[in-house]
Design a protein around this motif. Structure first.
Motif, PDB file in Angstrom:
ATOM      1  N   ASN A  53      11.949  -1.336  -8.884  1.00 39.04           N
ATOM      2  CA  ASN A  53      10.791  -2.178  -8.502  1.00 39.04           C
ATOM      3  C   ASN A  53      11.444  -3.547  -7.823  1.00 39.04           C
ATOM      4  OD1 ASN A  53       9.034  -0.320  -9.484  1.00 39.04           O
ATOM      5  ND2 ASN A  53       8.261  -1.650 -11.297  1.00 39.04           N
ATOM      6  N   VAL A  57      10.453  -5.031  -3.899  1.00 40.59           N
ATOM      7  CA  VAL A  57      10.072  -6.390  -3.727  1.00 40.59           C
ATOM      8  C   VAL A  57      10.971  -7.131  -2.662  1.00 40.59           C
ATOM      9  CG1 VAL A  57       9.434  -8.630  -4.723  1.00 40.59           C
ATOM     10  CG2 VAL A  57       8.860  -6.465  -5.981  1.00 40.59           C
ATOM     11  N   LYS A  60      10.403  -5.626   0.629  1.00 34.44           N
ATOM     12  CA  LYS A  60       9.016  -6.117   1.148  1.00 34.44           C
ATOM     13  C   LYS A  60       8.897  -7.478   1.721  1.00 34.44           C
ATOM     14  CE  LYS A  60       5.806  -7.135  -1.584  1.00 34.44           C
ATOM     15  NZ  LYS A  60       4.651  -6.902  -2.618  1.00 34.44           N
ATOM     16  N   ARG A  61       9.769  -8.231   1.002  1.00 34.34           N
ATOM     17  CA  ARG A  61       9.746  -9.797   1.292  1.00 34.34           C
ATOM     18  C   ARG A  61      10.887 -10.296   1.932  1.00 34.34           C
ATOM     19  NH1 ARG A  61       8.200 -12.727  -4.342  1.00 34.34           N
ATOM     20  NH2 ARG A  61       8.425 -14.606  -2.945  1.00 34.34           N
ATOM     21  N   SER A 168       9.992 -15.599  -8.764  1.00 32.39           N
ATOM     22  CA  SER A 168       8.579 -14.735  -8.280  1.00 32.39           C
ATOM     23  C   SER A 168       9.026 -13.241  -8.048  1.00 32.39           C
ATOM     24  CB  SER A 168       8.281 -15.581  -7.120  1.00 32.39           C
ATOM     25  OG  SER A 168       8.799 -15.357  -5.792  1.00 32.39           O
ATOM     26  N   ILE A 169      10.150 -13.053  -7.472  1.00 28.76           N
ATOM     27  CA  ILE A 169      10.535 -11.541  -7.384  1.00 28.76           C
ATOM     28  C   ILE A 169      10.787 -10.795  -8.652  1.00 28.76           C
ATOM     29  CG2 ILE A 169      12.391 -10.286  -6.518  1.00 28.76           C
ATOM     30  CD1 ILE A 169      12.986 -12.435  -4.497  1.00 28.76           C
ATOM     31  N   LYS A 171       8.965 -11.509 -11.477  1.00 23.51           N
ATOM     32  CA  LYS A 171       7.580 -11.363 -12.014  1.00 23.51           C
ATOM     33  C   LYS A 171       6.841 -10.404 -11.298  1.00 23.51           C
ATOM     34  CE  LYS A 171       7.076 -16.336 -13.655  1.00 23.51           C
ATOM     35  NZ  LYS A 171       6.234 -17.363 -13.622  1.00 23.51           N
ATOM     36  N   GLU A 172       7.027 -10.421  -9.852  1.00 19.57           N
ATOM     37  CA  GLU A 172       6.474  -9.239  -8.950  1.00 19.57           C
ATOM     38  C   GLU A 172       6.887  -7.978  -9.258  1.00 19.57           C
ATOM     39  OE1 GLU A 172       5.403  -8.446  -4.359  1.00 19.57           O
ATOM     40  OE2 GLU A 172       6.072 -10.581  -4.892  1.00 19.57           O
ATOM     41  N   ALA A 173       8.094  -7.946  -9.606  1.00 18.62           N
ATOM     42  CA  ALA A 173       8.791  -6.508  -9.891  1.00 18.62           C
ATOM     43  C   ALA A 173       8.148  -5.829 -11.392  1.00 18.62           C
ATOM     44  CB  ALA A 173       9.906  -6.423 -10.030  1.00 18.62           C
ATOM     45  N   GLY A 174       7.442  -6.938 -12.053  1.00 12.26           N
ATOM     46  CA  GLY A 174       6.868  -6.218 -13.358  1.00 12.26           C
ATOM     47  C   GLY A 174       7.344  -6.470 -14.434  1.00 12.26           C
TER      48      GLY A 174
END
Length: 455
Positions: A53, A57, A60-61, A168-169, A171-174
């Motif tokens: 994940n 991310v 994507k970013r 933040s990456i 966190k965004e990855a889950g």
């Protein structure tokens, strides 16, 4: 106190961030430790999925992150894209290989069963530099989290936006809350963090002087530390080398990240019989590199990360020239409120000069003459550093022998520049540090290699 991000291409302040208080730092470490108590029992399958994940991310970013790197520390944007892709690949590599590297190893003994198991140790403090704001962190983070550890990051003070982006990456990855946290603090707070009993180990990438301070403090409280420190990588060009290939590879290796890399080539040691032709080719290729706006895809050399670092580099160049080095390209600070420094070549470099013995962290190349192969190897090893190295020769048997047994470095290449790769261990010897990152060696640095013996 504020931690300030300044664009080195124009001197403009991007943003100021409030430094965390001692109490806030302690609370974050406590929270990360609590997260580890849960994370350490997660399965390899769960960790692998989250690492995949995270790779997604990052990709994507990619544009957003590459612009951030260019703005905060001047990285040419095309190199920023490459750095982000490399971070994503590192996450994928440990997602695929972590469980294999951490599998129990049965050992035949007199016991009914004996084996080695690899257990996570807890919260690891990462002290990281500005030159590869994402890669330096992810090459620690991916294997550490694959092993069931958690991390807190003290990043370089000129890249706070990058430090927060990494959090933040994650966190965004889950990933679960608080398994990785950024600490926006200055260097003065690092010693107290190392002493915190909830911190179980430390990894640092930085200067040799910073590494000594961290290792001294970690040693005083008996904590494991991995050091990836400075380098003054020697590239040996022998008389039988393909000079066109050697010159192009050496230029590319010198200008990695605008010259601001521990494993950027820095000293070019050339046999006397071919030094004139090599220097001509090297000059031609260095002169062709474009210095400019790091957001321009055509830029090869962006600004140095900070104006004070650029000034230190220029002082090293001036001191070398005062002692007899000859500047055949660059060597002058361009006017303006920025941190640019041009591609620079120094020849006639001798012992006693800064260009011979000091690490030049910028786009400055030192060309050193050697009388023969043995002399070239002697000069290459005449350094306190031992991170990367290379030898150029068309005799691959000879090249392999020199690389494997004669060059004093953590990595030695033949007809190629040094790069870090998740599949291969990375680190140095001498004052370039100790311990290894990446591959299976890296994931085993921060685990309890535990023997289990069953009678």
């Amino acid at each position: 106190m504020s931690i300030v991000s300044i664009n080195p291409a124009n001197g403009v302040t991007i943003k100021a961030y409030a430094e965390l208080s001692t109490e806030e730092v302690e609370k974050k470490i406590q929270d990360t430790h609590q997260a580890w108590n849960r994370w350490k029992t997660s399965t390899h399958e769960t960790r692998g999925k989250l690492l995949l994940n995270m790779a997604s991310v990052l990709r994507k970013r990619k544009k957003e992150l590459a612009i951030l790197l260019a703005s905060e520390m001047g990285k040419p944007i095309t190199q920023g894209y490459y750095e982000i892709e490399k971070c994503a690949y590192c996450c994928e590599y440990y997602a695929e290989n972590g469980s294999k590297y951490l599998a129990d190893r049965l050992i035949e003994t007199e016991a009914s069963k004996s084996f080695v198991t690899f257990q996570p140790i807890g919260v690891v403090l990462a002290v990281m530099p500005w030159n590869f704001p994402l890669w330096q962190v992810f090459r620690f983070l991916a294997p550490a989290m694959a092993a069931g550890n958690c991390g807190v990051l003290k990043h370089a003070s000129n890249v706070p936006g990058s430090a927060l982006a990494i959090e933040s990456i994650v966190k965004e990855a889950g990933f679960p809350d608080n398994v990785f946290q950024t600490l926006l603090i200055g260097s003065s707070k690092v010693a107290a963090i190392i002493e915190n009993p909830l911190i179980k180990a430390v990894t640092i990438t930085g200067s040799t002087s910073a590494g000594i301070q961290v290792a001294t403090k970690a040693g005083s409280v008996l904590k494991k530390v991995v050091l990836e420190l400075g380098g003054s990588d020697a590239y040996v060009v022998l008389a039988d080398a393909d000079l066109e290939l050697a010159a192009q590879t050496c230029v590319d290796a010198r200008l990695i990240n605008s010259g601001q890399s521990c494993i950027a080539a820095k000293r070019f040691i050339v046999e006397k019989s071919v030094i004139d032709e090599f220097t001509r080719l090297f000059l031609e290729k260095m002169r062709a590199k474009k210095m400019g706006d790091p957001l321009d895809p055509e830029t090869d050399i962006g600004p140095q990360a900070r104006a004070d670092l650029r000034d230190e580099l220029h002082d090293q160049v001036k001191r070398s020239i005062e002692k007899g080095a000859v500047c055949i390209l660059g060597g002058e600070v361009p006017p303006g409120d920025h941190a640019f420094y041009p591609a620079t070549i120094l020849t006639n470099v001798k012992p006693g000069m800064a260009a011979y013995s000091e690490e030049f962290f910028g786009p400055v190349a030192s060309i050193i003459e050697a009388s023969d192969e043995a002399d070239a190897i002697r000069i290459a090893n005449d350094s306190v550093f031992g991170l990367g190295s290379a030898v150029f020769t068309q005799d691959l048997v000879k090249g392999e022998r020199i690389a494997a047994t004669q060059l004093e470095a953590g990595t030695s290449c033949v007809n190629s520049r040094t790069v870090s790769d998740p599949r291969l261990p990375f680190g140095g010897v001498k004052t370039s540090g100790y311990g290894r990152e990446l591959a299976d060696f890296g994931i085993h640095e921060f685990v309890n290699i535990k023997t289990v013996y069953i009678k």
